[in-house]
Design an enzyme around this catalytic site. Structure first.
Site, mmCIF file in Angstrom:
data_model
loop_
_atom_site.group_PDB
_atom_site.id
_atom_site.type_symbol
_atom_site.label_atom_id
_atom_site.label_comp_id
_atom_site.label_asym_id
_atom_site.label_seq_id
_atom_site.Cartn_x
_atom_site.Cartn_y
_atom_site.Cartn_z
ATOM 1 N N GLU A 81 0.863 -1.193 0.000
ATOM 2 C CA GLU A 81 0.000 0.000 0.000
ATOM 3 C C GLU A 81 0.895 1.237 0.000
ATOM 4 O OE1 GLU A 81 -2.141 -0.349 3.690
ATOM 5 O OE2 GLU A 81 -2.862 -2.348 3.170
ATOM 6 N N LYS B 195 2.409 4.467 1.550
ATOM 7 C CA LYS B 195 2.560 5.016 2.908
ATOM 8 C C LYS B 195 2.198 6.499 2.801
ATOM 9 C CE LYS B 195 5.675 5.024 6.925
ATOM 10 N NZ LYS B 195 5.213 6.231 7.549
ATOM 11 N N ARG C 36 -2.689 9.238 17.113
ATOM 12 C CA ARG C 36 -1.652 8.235 17.326
ATOM 13 C C ARG C 36 -1.247 8.176 18.808
ATOM 14 N NH1 ARG C 36 3.798 6.598 14.752
ATOM 15 N NH2 ARG C 36 4.556 5.781 16.696
ATOM 16 N N GLU D 12 -5.044 7.028 7.642
ATOM 17 C CA GLU D 12 -4.146 8.170 7.687
ATOM 18 C C GLU D 12 -4.916 9.393 7.199
ATOM 19 O OE1 GLU D 12 -1.142 7.655 8.913
ATOM 20 O OE2 GLU D 12 0.234 9.157 8.096
ATOM 21 N N PHE E 16 -7.047 2.108 6.053
ATOM 22 C CA PHE E 16 -6.283 0.914 5.676
ATOM 23 C C PHE E 16 -6.516 -0.295 6.575
ATOM 24 C CE2 PHE E 16 -3.201 3.888 7.751
ATOM 25 C CZ PHE E 16 -3.005 3.192 8.942
ATOM 26 N N ARG F 12 5.653 -3.374 17.108
ATOM 27 C CA ARG F 12 6.421 -2.950 15.938
ATOM 28 C C ARG F 12 7.170 -4.193 15.481
ATOM 29 N NH1 ARG F 12 8.050 2.103 14.248
ATOM 30 N NH2 ARG F 12 7.622 3.182 16.204
HETATM 31 P P1 ATP Z 1 7.089 7.404 10.466
HETATM 32 O O1 ATP Z 1 7.756 8.592 11.057
HETATM 33 O O2 ATP Z 1 7.876 6.697 9.428
HETATM 34 O O3 ATP Z 1 5.642 7.628 10.096
HETATM 35 P P2 ATP Z 1 6.209 6.276 12.791
HETATM 36 O O4 ATP Z 1 7.087 5.871 13.899
HETATM 37 O O5 ATP Z 1 5.350 7.473 12.934
HETATM 38 O O6 ATP Z 1 7.105 6.368 11.563
HETATM 39 P P3 ATP Z 1 5.602 3.699 11.864
HETATM 40 O O7 ATP Z 1 4.918 2.673 12.636
HETATM 41 O O8 ATP Z 1 7.044 3.523 11.747
HETATM 42 O O9 ATP Z 1 5.219 5.106 12.432
HETATM 43 O O10 ATP Z 1 5.007 3.750 10.407
HETATM 44 C C1 ATP Z 1 3.664 3.470 10.249
HETATM 45 C C2 ATP Z 1 2.906 4.760 10.135
HETATM 46 O O11 ATP Z 1 2.728 5.069 8.775
HETATM 47 C C3 ATP Z 1 1.503 4.564 10.677
HETATM 48 O O12 ATP Z 1 1.445 4.898 12.027
HETATM 49 C C4 ATP Z 1 0.665 5.472 9.833
HETATM 50 O O13 ATP Z 1 0.552 6.715 10.492
HETATM 51 C C5 ATP Z 1 1.464 5.681 8.582
HETATM 52 N N1 ATP Z 1 0.823 5.079 7.376
HETATM 53 C C6 ATP Z 1 0.627 5.718 6.202
HETATM 54 N N2 ATP Z 1 0.062 4.902 5.301
HETATM 55 C C7 ATP Z 1 -0.150 3.718 5.894
HETATM 56 C C8 ATP Z 1 -0.698 2.476 5.466
HETATM 57 N N3 ATP Z 1 -1.134 2.277 4.230
HETATM 58 N N4 ATP Z 1 -0.734 1.461 6.386
HETATM 59 C C9 ATP Z 1 -0.276 1.628 7.630
HETATM 60 N N5 ATP Z 1 0.271 2.787 8.088
HETATM 61 C C10 ATP Z 1 0.335 3.830 7.234
#
Ligand code: ATP
Length: 561
Positions: A254, A256, A276, A306, A346, A421
């Site tokens: 998917e 991001k 979050r 998101e 999502f 995670r």
């Molecule tokens: P980052 O700063 O890279 O967003 P993070 O620590 O905030 O990292 P991660 O768990 O590393 O969060 O990355 C997942 C995040 O990406 C999710 O919390 C969500 O906010 C975002 N996201 C965007 N698109 C998607 C998707 N298709 N599926 C899941 N998460 C998504």
């Protein structure tokens, strides 16, 4: 009824203990000795919280309100309280010193002088409840009166921990890890079950009561509930697309999206949206509430997605814009017009009274697609199942070209793992490595910027103890507008000021870029950052979600190899 004095004694013992196993023992003894009514209260108190993070109840006492309450309780001028804070460096010691000065002049009975405890744990909680329940005109006075009542009924040891608890900064080194282990130990429930209960309920107080009353069986029956957010599943970085496919085989790919995560609870027409950080942000997002009401065809549901701030062409705007939307509490309609949002859903965790988190991703997604009508403001975007790295690369390029962050590469068979995670969700993005660090101190600027807070001391997080360990300072990467905004935001969090130096309650998270992590004896973490600069202010992250010391160590080691 347990005396608050007993809680204060436990805090003192913990403060003089260094090993986390010994701390766990002390906390577990306390959990064992209190009643079922007191247990959730002490479970939160011992971590320096009054209410669970997700609750709409918030204490809302900042350092300056507390100083006023201490000034009124002691009869000392506010200036003198501020001097005491500067001299002692601790609000607990300040409370003791201020109240001591007052009672010296009084011949009447005083809990403080006689050291006769009269406060119970539940009474302290009730007073905090009064404080959180008061709003509008006159609320400051009510808050101060309740704090005054507590200080005037406290012994010196109680005053120390009351003052720290009032600003929810207990500083005894007990975090979620220790409380989880203490619940396990006190009631003979495996730590894994306690952890699972915590991930689903987000409330260690609730888990503790279940463990006390029904042991492992009651804890394993704890589940999700509408309108109580569950911890979100998170993603790991994958170094390359090929590694992700090697690890997972067929993957679900998917985009991001570049926005902010939301968890939406739909209970008929009653919609609640959690950020979050699991804070209730429904009031700031009326457009999302309406879109869910109109286009999610389900009686009850918990959805994740998101929220992306978009320009007139539907392209994502700067991350700061979405945060403006989340922060806005008044005149919301104007920001709704200025910064429109698109919600990209999502995941679906709950549907029509059925819990879906143990189902494979593909099944959850089919159900999600079935219940959402795609429109401009709300949609379920494409997901592609493939094991072809070329295909994933194509999707990755398209996502970047559209202004998004990269791709999520997910295990199609995997359940939803709250708060984890792990390898079932991988992320691939091109950006250099950044660190999310907590602002624990700052300095007032010079000259033109003398009224602005300018240089920020950063810390990483130790999840076992709940401590924030300094790792360096950042002073570059800020616009004047950002400095003004930050000065506003941080002014309420000032704990101690001494000359230009400021100590802050750990609350705000910065995302910083850096050249290198170095070993250093200058900072408590044992590390320092070379050339740190601000990338973003991460309002969507809580201080507990900042980088852990373990991750800093692992980045340091990977740099060397
Ligand atoms: P980052 O700063 O890279 O967003 P993070 O620590 O905030 O990292 P991660 O768990 O590393 O969060 O990355 C997942 C995040 O990406 C999710 O919390 C969500 O906010 C975002 N996201 C965007 N698109 C998607 C998707 N298709 N599926 C899941 N998460 C998504």
């Amino acid at each position: 009824m347990t005396d608050f004095k007993d809680f204060a004694d436990v805090c003192k013992r913990i403060e003089h203990t260094s090993g986390s196993l010994d701390m766990t023992d002390i906390v577990s003894e306390m959990f064992h000795s209190v009643s079922a009514e007191e247990l959730p209260v002490v479970a939160h108190f011992v971590m320096g919280d009054v209410f669970p993070a997700w609750s709409t109840e918030q204490l809302g006492v900042g350092p300056s309100l507390l100083y006023t309450a201490l000034s009124r309780s002691s009869g000392l001028p506010l200036k003198e309280i501020e001097t005491l804070v500067r001299n002692t460096g601790d609000i607990g010691e300040t409370a003791i010193a201020a109240l001591k000065k007052e009672t010296r002049n009084q011949a009447t009975f005083s809990a403080f002088m006689d050291e006769t405890p009269s406060l119970s744990i539940m009474e302290v909680f009730e007073r905090f409840n009064n404080i959180s329940g008061t709003t509008g005109k006159g609320s400051q006075t009510t808050k101060i009166k309740n704090l005054q009542y507590l200080f005037n009924s406290a012994t010196p040891e109680e005053a120390r921990y009351l003052a720290r608890l009032a600003i929810e900064d207990l500083r005894i080194g007990v975090g979620e890890g220790i409380v989880r282990d203490a619940i396990a130990k006190a009631f003979g429930v495996p730590a894994g079950d306690v952890e699972r209960g915590f991930m689903l309920t987000n409330d260690l107080g609730l888990v503790a009561v279940a463990a006390k009353e029904g042991g492992v069986e009651a804890v394993s029956q704890l589940g999700m509930e509408l309108n109580r957010p569950i911890k979100m599943m998170l993603a790991q970085v994958t170094p390359t697309i090929e590694t992700a496919i090697n690890d997972l085989g067929v993957v679900a790919v998917e985009w991001k999206f570049d926005g902010a995560r939301v968890q939406i609870h739909k209970d008929g027409d009653n919609i609640n949206i959690f950020s979050r950080r699991l804070e209730n942000v429904t009031g700031s997002l009326p457009d999302i509430v309406q879109a869910v009401k109109d286009h999610v065809k389900a009686d009850t549901a918990i959805l994740e997605g998101e929220a992306v701030a978009v320009d007139e062409h539907g392209n994502p705007r700067a991350f700061q814009d979405i945060l403006k939307r989340f922060r806005r509490k008044y005149d919301v309609e104007t920001t709704v017009r200025e910064i429109p949002l698109t919600l990209n859903l999502f995941d679906l965790l709950y549907l029509n009274d059925e819990v879906l988190i143990d189902m494979p991703l593909t099944d959850r997604r089919d159900a999600l697609v079935d219940c959402v009508e795609n429109t401009n403001g709300i949609r379920v975007d494409e997901q592609v199942l493939t094991k072809d790295p070329e295909k994933v690369n194509e999707i990755y390029s398209a996502a970047l070209a559209a202004g998004h962050e990269g791709v999520m590469i997910k295990n199609p068979e995997a359940p939803y793992s709250p708060g984890k995670r792990g390898k079932n969700w991988l992320k691939k993005k091109p950006i250099m490595e950044t660190l999310d660090l907590v602002v624990v101190g700052a300095e007032w600027g010079y000259g033109r910027r003398a009224n602005l807070i300018g240089s920020y001391a950063l810390a990483c997080f130790d999840p076992d103890t709940g401590d924030f360990l300094p790792i360096g300072k950042v002073a570059t990467g800020f616009s004047d507008e950002q400095l003004a905004e930050l000065t506003d935001l941080l002014s309420d969090l000032i704990v101690v000021e001494s000359g230009r130096d400021i100590e802050l309650k750990p609350e705000v998270v910065f995302e910083v870029a850096f050249e290198e992590i170095q070993k250093s004896t200058n900072y408590e973490s044992g590390y320092a950052l070379r050339f740190p600069r601000l990338v973003n202010i991460r309002d969507d992250k809580s201080p507990e979600e900042a980088e852990t010391l373990e991750r800093i160590e692992s980045i340091y080691l990977s740099q060397r190899s």
